[in-house]
Scaffold this motif. Structure first.
Motif, mmCIF file in Angstrom:
data_model
loop_
_atom_site.group_PDB
_atom_site.id
_atom_site.type_symbol
_atom_site.label_atom_id
_atom_site.label_comp_id
_atom_site.label_asym_id
_atom_site.label_seq_id
_atom_site.Cartn_x
_atom_site.Cartn_y
_atom_site.Cartn_z
ATOM 1 N N ASP A 176 0.780 -1.121 -0.061
ATOM 2 C CA ASP A 176 -0.064 0.255 -0.050
ATOM 3 C C ASP A 176 0.627 1.052 0.086
ATOM 4 O O ASP A 176 0.675 2.044 -0.920
ATOM 5 N N GLU A 177 1.817 1.153 0.854
ATOM 6 C CA GLU A 177 2.800 2.486 0.731
ATOM 7 C C GLU A 177 3.576 2.637 -0.682
ATOM 8 O O GLU A 177 3.763 3.536 -0.975
ATOM 9 N N ALA A 178 3.726 1.501 -1.036
ATOM 10 C CA ALA A 178 4.537 1.882 -2.383
ATOM 11 C C ALA A 178 3.482 2.224 -3.488
ATOM 12 O O ALA A 178 3.865 3.197 -4.227
ATOM 13 N N VAL A 179 2.409 1.565 -3.623
ATOM 14 C CA VAL A 179 1.230 2.268 -4.379
ATOM 15 C C VAL A 179 1.112 3.744 -4.456
ATOM 16 O O VAL A 179 1.229 4.434 -5.072
ATOM 17 N N ALA A 180 1.199 4.111 -3.091
ATOM 18 C CA ALA A 180 0.926 5.499 -2.491
ATOM 19 C C ALA A 180 1.853 6.308 -3.095
ATOM 20 O O ALA A 180 1.805 7.415 -3.904
ATOM 21 N N ALA A 181 3.393 5.918 -2.758
ATOM 22 C CA ALA A 181 4.326 6.734 -3.297
ATOM 23 C C ALA A 181 4.398 6.862 -4.840
ATOM 24 O O ALA A 181 4.707 8.011 -5.216
ATOM 25 N N LEU A 182 4.048 5.759 -5.328
ATOM 26 C CA LEU A 182 4.215 5.817 -6.823
ATOM 27 C C LEU A 182 3.003 6.560 -7.309
ATOM 28 O O LEU A 182 3.072 7.456 -8.505
ATOM 29 N N ALA A 183 1.889 6.692 -6.702
ATOM 30 C CA ALA A 183 0.592 7.566 -7.222
ATOM 31 C C ALA A 183 0.810 8.988 -6.939
ATOM 32 O O ALA A 183 0.563 9.807 -7.590
ATOM 33 N N THR A 184 1.654 9.325 -5.722
ATOM 34 C CA THR A 184 1.672 11.024 -5.172
ATOM 35 C C THR A 184 2.993 11.433 -6.122
ATOM 36 O O THR A 184 2.865 12.556 -6.436
ATOM 37 N N ILE A 185 4.124 10.735 -6.100
ATOM 38 C CA ILE A 185 5.216 11.178 -6.893
ATOM 39 C C ILE A 185 5.369 10.892 -8.425
ATOM 40 O O ILE A 185 5.522 10.000 -8.762
ATOM 41 N N GLY B 74 -6.351 1.465 -8.044
ATOM 42 C CA GLY B 74 -7.688 1.220 -8.319
ATOM 43 C C GLY B 74 -7.917 -0.188 -7.742
ATOM 44 O O GLY B 74 -8.962 -0.697 -8.100
ATOM 45 N N GLY B 75 -6.925 -0.918 -6.995
ATOM 46 C CA GLY B 75 -7.218 -2.112 -6.309
ATOM 47 C C GLY B 75 -6.331 -3.288 -6.914
ATOM 48 O O GLY B 75 -5.280 -2.922 -7.524
ATOM 49 N N ARG B 76 -6.894 -4.584 -6.892
ATOM 50 C CA ARG B 76 -5.991 -5.581 -7.363
ATOM 51 C C ARG B 76 -6.665 -6.076 -8.757
ATOM 52 O O ARG B 76 -7.998 -6.206 -8.811
ATOM 53 N N LYS C 240 7.330 -0.475 -23.020
ATOM 54 C CA LYS C 240 6.088 0.080 -22.755
ATOM 55 C C LYS C 240 5.140 -1.088 -22.270
ATOM 56 O O LYS C 240 5.227 -2.258 -22.752
ATOM 57 N N THR C 241 4.530 -0.836 -21.021
ATOM 58 C CA THR C 241 3.649 -1.779 -20.380
ATOM 59 C C THR C 241 1.978 -1.367 -20.352
ATOM 60 O O THR C 241 1.883 -0.140 -20.625
ATOM 61 N N SER C 242 1.215 -2.135 -20.090
ATOM 62 C CA SER C 242 -0.189 -1.673 -19.861
ATOM 63 C C SER C 242 -0.389 -1.397 -18.451
ATOM 64 O O SER C 242 -1.600 -1.207 -18.229
ATOM 65 N N LEU C 243 0.587 -1.286 -17.803
ATOM 66 C CA LEU C 243 0.332 -1.098 -16.265
ATOM 67 C C LEU C 243 -0.252 0.380 -15.978
ATOM 68 O O LEU C 243 0.606 1.276 -16.683
ATOM 69 N N ALA C 244 -1.048 0.677 -15.307
ATOM 70 C CA ALA C 244 -1.465 2.057 -15.311
ATOM 71 C C ALA C 244 -0.603 2.831 -14.189
ATOM 72 O O ALA C 244 0.214 1.737 -13.566
ATOM 73 N N SER C 245 -0.625 4.121 -14.279
ATOM 74 C CA SER C 245 0.213 4.766 -13.156
ATOM 75 C C SER C 245 0.011 4.211 -11.802
ATOM 76 O O SER C 245 -1.071 3.910 -11.267
ATOM 77 N N GLY C 246 1.091 4.019 -10.917
ATOM 78 C CA GLY C 246 0.854 3.682 -9.472
ATOM 79 C C GLY C 246 0.747 1.973 -9.445
ATOM 80 O O GLY C 246 0.676 1.509 -8.414
ATOM 81 N N GLU C 247 0.568 1.254 -10.549
ATOM 82 C CA GLU C 247 0.408 -0.133 -10.529
ATOM 83 C C GLU C 247 1.718 -0.904 -10.417
ATOM 84 O O GLU C 247 2.803 -0.564 -11.131
#
Ligand SMILES: Cc1cc2nc3c(=O)[nH]c(=O)nc-3n(C[C@H](O)[C@H](O)[C@H](O)COP(=O)(O)OP(=O)(O)OC[C@H]3O[C@@H](n4cnc5c(N)ncnc54)[C@H](O)[C@@H]3O)c2cc1C
Lengths: 757, 286
Positions: free
Chosen positions: B10-19, B136-138, B152-159
Motif C-alpha cells: 500500500d505504501e509503495a502504491v501510494a508513493a508511486l501515485a503521489t510522486i 484502483g485495487g487488485r 512499454k507496458t499496460s500497467l496504469a500509473s501507480g500499479e
C-alpha cells in the motif's frame, strides 16, 4: 649478454606473484583510484559525426556556468613541431597526435574530441558539455578500406600523398603509404608450382578490450612543475608525449604509474593526459578524467580492419615456390596502421624462395588505430595460414607436415631481411603433431584446424636498480608497467643471480623521476630486455658485495666467489650472507646498489602452432570451441604460469576476434556497438580450458634464453578457427567475424550451391 | 532523485501515485543501467525489495506463486518449483550472470518490457498470470498482456506487479525454454522460445502452449501451436511445421544482432528444440 645453460633454482618455478594479493583483494590502485584535495572533473565533448567541418565553436555558456573552472578547445593546443615519437610498436606523428587530442577545423570520426571542460563535479562537467555550441558541416565519410582507396572516395586529408610509390602521386588520396617486401621472382615461382591458390579475405576493426578504461589525474603547479597519475604501458612515453604536446621540459613533468588493468598495446599513447594537464593549468586545480566504455570504444585505438588477397603456389611434393600477398589496412583518422608487420611477418614462419608482399596504409573515418597485441600479424596470418590449409588439402598432405616441410629454420633468411638465429618453429609443429589432442577423433559437425604464427619481439631501452637492504632483502626498482606478470619474472631473475628466494626480492615500478628512461611495455620486450638490465644490475650488486666481503676478510676480491645468497671464500670456508654484508655497508664504503641501463638487441622471435577443435551448430550457425591447444617457443619460461597465462590470453582474444568481435557502424558512420553488450568479447563460460604447451629453444642473446611470449599467441587463432570450420562443414569462411548469422548464411549458400550442382 | 523503500504494498502504491515520474526498483539490473546511461531520470525510485510478500515463493492449491521481486538465484534454488516448472526456472536462471542472478527479478524482466526478455516467453507458455495492485485495487492478467511494445507496458500509473501465478497442472506436464545468444551468458537473446506440454498416457500431446521472444516488438503466443502439436508425438514432420509456424509468426527487425531472415529461422529451430526437451521432461513428470 649471451645464453649459457646453467642449473636453475628460481627461474622456471612458479612462486606467487608479488602483485597478486593486492589485485585479488582489491587493494591495488588503478588510474581512477587517485584523488587529490580540490580536484576537478574533466570531461570531453566528442564529435557525433564521422566526418565534418567544424564551422564554429562557442563555449561562452559553458564558461559562464558557476561550477565550470576551465574550458579548452583545439585553439588552446598549438601544433607542436613536426616529428615522430617511437612508442614501442607504434610510431606517433606529433602533429597528428595533437589533432587527434583535440580536433581543429575538421573532425574525422564519431567520438573525435572537440572540447573539454573541468568542473567541480562529474555531473556538472557533463552538463557543461551540453552548453558548448558547435556548428558542423557534415561531409561524406568512408570506413571500408577498399572503398577508401577508390579514386572517388571522400578525401580525409587534402595534404596526404601516398608514400612509397615512385614518382610521388600528384593528387592526394586516402592511401598514406605503400610498403613492399619482396625476394626472388614470384612469377617464376608460380610457374614452377603444380598448384596455385588465390583467395581474398576481410576483417573488421576490433578493439584491444582492456577492462580498465583510460583514466588520469593531473596537477599542474604555478611554477610549471606538473604531475600525472595514470595507467599506461609506459610512464616515459606518457611523459614524452605530454611534454611534446605542451612544450614542457622533461624534468618538469613527473608521471606516476598506476596499476594497469590491461593495455594490449592500446595504452602506449595519450588521449586524456595532455588535456587534463591543460585543464589543470587553466584552472589551477588538480583535474581527474576517466573514460566511459563508450568513449574507449569510439575514440581509443581500435585495431585495423583489413582486406587481403593471398596467392600461394606449391609443388606436388609440398614445396612452396611462391607467394604474393596484398594487404590493405584501415589506419583510422590519421596514417600509421600496423600494416608493415602484416607484410613482414605473414610468411615469416616459412622459407619461401619467391615472395612479393604489398601493404597499404589507408586513412578512414574511424578513430586512429593503435597497437593491439602483435599489431597487424593476426590479419596477415589469417589470410596466409588459411591458403596454406587449402593447399595442404589439395595436396592431400597433413597440414602440420606441409608446414614443417616449408618451415624456416636457423640460417633461413627472414622475409624482412635478417637471417634467423635458433628458431622453434619445427619444434612447435612436431610437438603439436605428437600431442594427444591431434589424435582425438571428432564427431559429426566437429572440425579441427591448425595454424602457425610468428612474432618478431623487440628489445629496446630498459634500466634497473637493485637496492640491497640491511636485512638481506632486495628492492628491485624498474620502469616498465607490469601487464603480464613481468614483476614476478624480473624479481625471479634477480633472485636467481643472487641465489635467494623470489619472495626476498620486492619489485616496484617507479615514476619518471626515479629511474632512467625505459621504453614502453610492448613488443613482448620486458622479460627479455628489462630482464637483461635486471641481471646486469644484480651482477653489479653481487660484484660490489664480493668487494665488500673481500674488504671485510681483508683478501683479494678474486678470492671471493658468490653462491646461494652469500659471498664465499674460495680458499677457505668463510661466508657472508647478503644481510651480513649489508649491515656493515656503512663501514665498507656506503650502501650497496647495483645498476644497469641498456638498449637490448637480439630479441628472439617466438613461433607458435595452434590446434583448435570446434563444433558448428548447422541450424543456428553458432560455433562452440571444444578444445584448444597452443604450442609456443618461449626460449625459457621464467615463470611458466605467466607464460601459460599469456598464451591463454592471446588465444582467447583471437577467439573473440574470430567469432564475434567487430566494429559495426550505422549509415552515418556512428559506432553502433560502443559497449560490451554488443561488442562481444568472449566470457569465461564461452571457452574450454586453453591448454598451453611451452617449448623452450633458448634465445642465444639472453642470459636465461628468454624470448618474448606475449604477442605470438594472438596470431594463429583466426586461421585456426577458419580452418576448423572448414574441417567441420566443408565451407571456407573468409570474412570475419564468424558470428552465428554469417556462419548460417554461409552454410546455406553452400547447400544451395551444392543443390544447383 | 528520491529513494524510498516502503515496507508494504500500500505504501509503495501510494508513493508511486503521489510522486509524478516515480519508478519501481526491484533488482535494478535494468533500471540502474538506464539511470547510469542517462536514458532514465525518474524523480524517485521506489524500492520494492523490502516488501515481504514480494520476496517469497509459495505453493498453494492454485499453483506456485512467485513474488515479483524474487531473484533469479532464489527461483533456481527452489527445488519444488524447478521440478514443476523446469522451463520457467531455466529462463529465470539464464538472466545475466552469477552476480546479476542475485538481483534480477521476474517482475523486472517482464515489466522492463524488452522484446528479448528471457522469462516472458517461458511465462507465456506456462500460462502465468500476473497479479497487479494499484490505486484502483487488485487485478490479474495473463503475462502476455503486460508488455505492449519495447519498454512499454499496460500497467496504469501507480500499479505494481506483485506476483506471478503458475497454475497447477496435470501429471506428465513439463516446460522448456531456449534462447540463442552468440555467447554463453551476459548477452541478449537474438531469439527465444518457451514450450509447455502435457502428455496423455500413451505419449501423445494433450495440451501445448508456445511463446516466442526477441522476434517482434513483444513476446508472442504462438496461437496455432496447439493445433499442430496436440495428438502427436512430435514426429519430425510435426516439428518442421512448428518451426515454420514460429518463423512465420515472427515479425523481427534487421539490426546489429541479427537479420530478419536469421531470426525467423532460428526462432523456429529453438521452438522445435524446446518442444523436444519439454516432451522428454514431460514423459517422466509426475
Ligand atoms: C549484465 C546484465 C545481463 C543481463 N542479461 C539478461 C539476460 O540474459 N536476459 C534477460 O532477459 N535480461 C537480462 N538482463 C536484464 C535484466 O537483468 C533483467 O531484465 C532482470 O530480470 C530485471 O529485473 P530487475 O529486478 O533487476 O529489474 P529492475 O531493473 O529493478 O526493473 C526493471 C523495470 O521494471 C520495472 N519494475 C520492476 N519490478 C516491477 C514490478 N514488480 N512492478 C512494476 N514494475 C516493475 C522497473 O520500474 C523498471 O522499469 C541483463 C542485465 C544486465 C545488467
Amino acid at each position: 649478454m649471451t645464453y649459457e645453460p646453467k642449473s636453475l633454482k628460481v627461474v622456471g618455478t612458479r612462486p606467487v606473484r608479488h602483485d597478486g594479493p593486492d589485485k585479488v583483494t582489491g587493494r591495488a590502485n588503478y588510474a581512477s583510484d587517485f584523488t587529490l584535495p580540490g580536484m576537478l572533473w574533466g570531461s570531453i565533448l566528442r564529435s557525433p559525426h564521422a566526418h565534418a567541418k567544424v564551422i564554429s565553436i562557442n563555449t561562452d555558456k559553458a564558461r559562464a556556468h558557476p561550477g565550470v573552472k576551465a574550458v579548452i578547445t583545439g585553439a588552446d593546443l598549438p601544433l607542436p613541431p613536426p616529428g615522430v615519437t617511437q612508442a614501442g610498436e607504434s610510431a606517433i606523428n606529433t602533429q597528428h597526435l595533437a589533432k587527434n587530442l583535440l580536433a581543429r577545423d575538421k573532425v574525422f570520426y564519431d567520438g573525435h574530441p572537440v572540447a573539454a571542460v573541468a568542473a567541480i563535479s562529474e555531473a556538472i562537467a557533463r552538463e557543461a558539455l551540453g552548453l558548448i555550441e558547435i556548428e558542423y558541416e557534415v561531409l561524406p565519410h568512408v570506413i571500408d578500406v577498399d572503398e577508401a582507396m577508390k579514386a572517388d572516395a571522400p578525401l580525409l586529408h587534402d595534404d596526404l600523398f601516398t608514400e612509397g610509390v615512385e614518382p610521388r602521386p600528384e593528387t592526394p588520396s586516402n592511401i598514406a603509404k605503400r610498403i613492399v617486401v619482396s625476394k626472388g621472382d614470384i612469377e617464376k615461382g608460380f610457374a614452377e608450382a603444380d598448384i596455385v591458390i588465390e583467395r581474398t579475405y576481410t576483417t573488421k576493426a576490433v578493439h584491444q578490450g582492456y577492462i580498465e578504461p583510460q583514466g588520469c589525474v593531473a596537477n599542474y603547479a604555478e611554477d610549471g612543475q606538473a604531475m600525472v597519475w595514470c595507467s599506461s604501458q609506459g610512464q616515459f612515453v606518457i611523459r614524452d608525449l605530454c611534454i611534446t604536446m605542451l612544450g614542457m621540459e622533461a624534468s618538469s613533468l613527473k608521471v606516476i604509474p598506476a596499476e594497469i588493468g590491461g593495455g594490449f598495446g592500446g595504452k602506449t599513447t595519450v588521449y586524456l593526459e595532455p588535456l587534463a594537464l591543460m585543464l589543470s593549468k587553466a584552472s589551477g586545480r588538480p583535474v581527474k578524467m576517466t573514460m566511459s566504455r563508450g568513449e574507449v570504444l569510439r575514440a581509443t585505438g581500435p585495431h585495423s580492419g583489413s582486406s587481403m588477397t593471398a596467392r600461394i603456389g606449391a609443388m606436388k611434393d609440398g614445396t612452396i615456390t611462391s607467394a604474393e600477398v596484398v594487404i590493405k589496412f584501415q589506419a583510422g583518422a590519421f596514417p600509421g596502421s600496423p600494416v608493415g608487420a602484416a607484410v613482414m611477418f605473414c610468411s615469416a614462419p616459412y622459407d619461401i624462395p619467391n615472395l612479393s608482399i604489398t601493404g597499404y596504409d589507408v586513412v578512414v573515418n574511424i578513430a586512429k588505430v593503435h597497437a593491439y597485441r602483435a599489431p597487424g600479424a593476426p590479419n596477415g596470418a589469417f589470410a596466409f595460414e588459411t591458403v596454406l590449409d587449402e593447399l595442404a588439402h589439395e595436396l592431400k598432405m597433413d597440414p602440420i607436415d606441409f608446414r614443417a616441410k616449408n618451415s624456416a629454420v636457423e640460417g633461413s633468411k627472414s622475409p624482412y631481411g635478417p637471417t634467423y638465429g635458433p628458431l622453434g618453429g619445427i619444434e612447435c609443429l612436431s610437438s603439436a603433431k605428437n600431442h594427444p589432442h591431434y589424435k582425438v577423433n571428432l564427431g559429426p559437425n566437429q572440425g579441427r584446424g591448425v595454424a602457425s604464427g610468428f612474432w618478431i619481439n623487440i628489445g629496446g631501452q630498459s634500466a634497473a636498480t637493485v637496492v640491497v637492504n640491511r636485512d638481506g632483502t632486495i628492492s628491485l626498482v624498474e620502469g616498465c608497467p607490469d601487464i603480464g606478470g613481468s614483476r614476478a619474472s624480473l624479481a625471479m631473475m634477480c633472485a636467481e643471480v643472487l641465489g635467494i628466494a623470489a619472495e626476498k626480492v620486492r619489485p616496484s615500478i617507479v615514476d619518471t623521476t626515479a629511474i632512467a628512461f625505459n621504453d614502453v611495455t610492448g613488443g613482448s620486450r620486458v622479460t627479455f630486455a628489462t630482464g637483461i638490465a635486471v641481471v646486469q644490475a644484480t651482477e653489479d650488486a653481487v660484484r660490489q658485495m664480493r668487494e665488500r666481503a673481500a674488504k671485510m676478510w681483508d683478501i683479494d676480491v678474486d678470492q671471493v666467489g658468490w653462491r646461494d645468497g652469500a659471498a664465499q671464500e674460495m680458499n677457505g670456508n668463510r661466508s657472508l650472507t647478503i644481510s651480513q654484508i649489508a649491515q656493515k655497508a656503512a663501514k665498507t664504503g656506503g650502501q650497496i646498489m647495483g645498476h644497469a641501463s641498456i638498449n637490448a638487441s637480439g630479441a628472439g622471435p617466438s613461433l607458435t602452432t595452434h590446434l583448435c577443435d570446434l563444433e558448428v551448430d548447422r541450424e543456428t550457425g553458432k560455433i562452440t570451441i571444444l578444445r584448444y591447444t597452443a604450442f609456443q617457443d618461449a626460449g625459457k619460461a621464467v615463470h611458466p604460469s605467466y607464460v601459460e597465462g599469456q598464451m591463454q590470453g592471446g588465444v582467447v582474444q583471437g577467439i573473440g576476434w574470430a567469432l564475434n568481435e567487430e566494429y559495426i557502424h550505422d549509415e552515418n558512420g556512428r559506432l553502433e556497438n560502443a559497449g560490451f553488450l554488443d561488442y562481444r568479447m568472449p566470457v569465461a563460460s564461452d571457452l574450454p580450458m586453453i591448454d598451453a604447451v611451452i617449448i623452450e629453444v633458448p634465445n642465444p642473446n639472453h642470459p636465461f634464453g628468454v624470448r618474448g611470449v606475449g604477442e605470438a599467441p594472438i596470431v594463429p587463432p583466426l586461421a585456426a578457427i577458419a580452418n576448423a570450420i572448414y574441417d567441420a562443414t566443408g565451407v571456407r569462411m573468409r570474412d570475419l567475424p564468424f558470428s552465428p548469422p554469417k556462419v548460417l548464411a554461409a552454410l546455406e549458400a553452400a547447400e544451395k550451391a551444392k543443390a544447383n550442382g | 532523485m528520491q529513494y524510498q523503500s516502503p515496507a508494504s504494498i500500500d505504501e509503495a502504491v501510494a508513493a508511486l501515485a503521489t510522486i509524478g515520474g516515480a519508478r519501481v526498483l526491484a533488482g535494478g539490473t535494468d533500471l540502474l543501467v538506464q539511470l547510469r546511461s542517462g536514458s532514465a531520470s525518474p524523480a524517485a525510485v521506489i524500492d520494492i525489495k523490502n516488501i515481504a510478500g514480494l520476496r517469497t515463493i509459495s505453493e498453494t492449491a492454485e499453483g506456485f506463486r512467485i513474488g515479483a521481486a524474487v531473484s533469479g538465484a532464489e527461483i533456481t534454488d527452489h527445488e519444488a518449483l524447478v521440478r514443476a516448472w523446469p522451463g520457467v526456472t531455466e529462463a529465470a536462471g539464464l538472466i545475466g550472470s552469477t552476480q546479476v542472478q542475485g538481483r534480477a527479478s521476474l517482475g523486472g524482466n517482464v515489466c522492463n518490457a524488452s522484446p528479448a526478455a528471457d522469462t516472458t516467453p517461458a511465462l507465456i507458455a506456462a500460462r502465468a498470470v500476473a497479479e497487479i495492485i494499484g490505486p484502483g485495487g487488485r487485478r490479474s492478467i495473463p503475462v502476455e498482456q503486460i508488455a505492449t511494445g519495447p519498454g512499454k507496458t499496460s500497467l496504469a500509473s501507480g500499479e505494481i506487479v506483485v506476483s506471478f501465478l503458475l497454475p497447477k497442472r496435470p501429471a506428465r506436464s513439463a516446460d522448456a525454454y531456449l534462447r540463442l545468444i552468440p555467447r554463453t551468458e551476459m548477452d541478449i537473446a537474438v531469439a527465444g522460445a518457451g514450450v509447455s506440454l502435457t502428455l496423455n498416457e500413451d505419449g501423445t500431446i494433450a495440451d501445448a502452449r508456445v511463446g516466442i521472444g526477441a522476434v517482434a516488438p513483444t513476446a508472442l503466443v504462438l496461437d496455432g501451436a496447439p493445433g499442430i502439436l496436440v495428438g502427436t508425438k512430435l514426429e519430425d514432420a510435426v516439428l518442421e511445421k512448428l518451426a515454420q509456424m514460429a518463423g512465420a509468426a515472427a515479425r523481427p527487425i534487421d539490426d546489429k544482432r541479427g537479420t530478419i531472415d536469421y531470426r525467423r529461422k532460428v526462432v523456429g529451430v529453438l521452438a522445435k528444440r524446446a518442444a523436444l526437451i519439454a516432451y522428454e521432461r514431460a514423459k517422466g513428470a509426475r
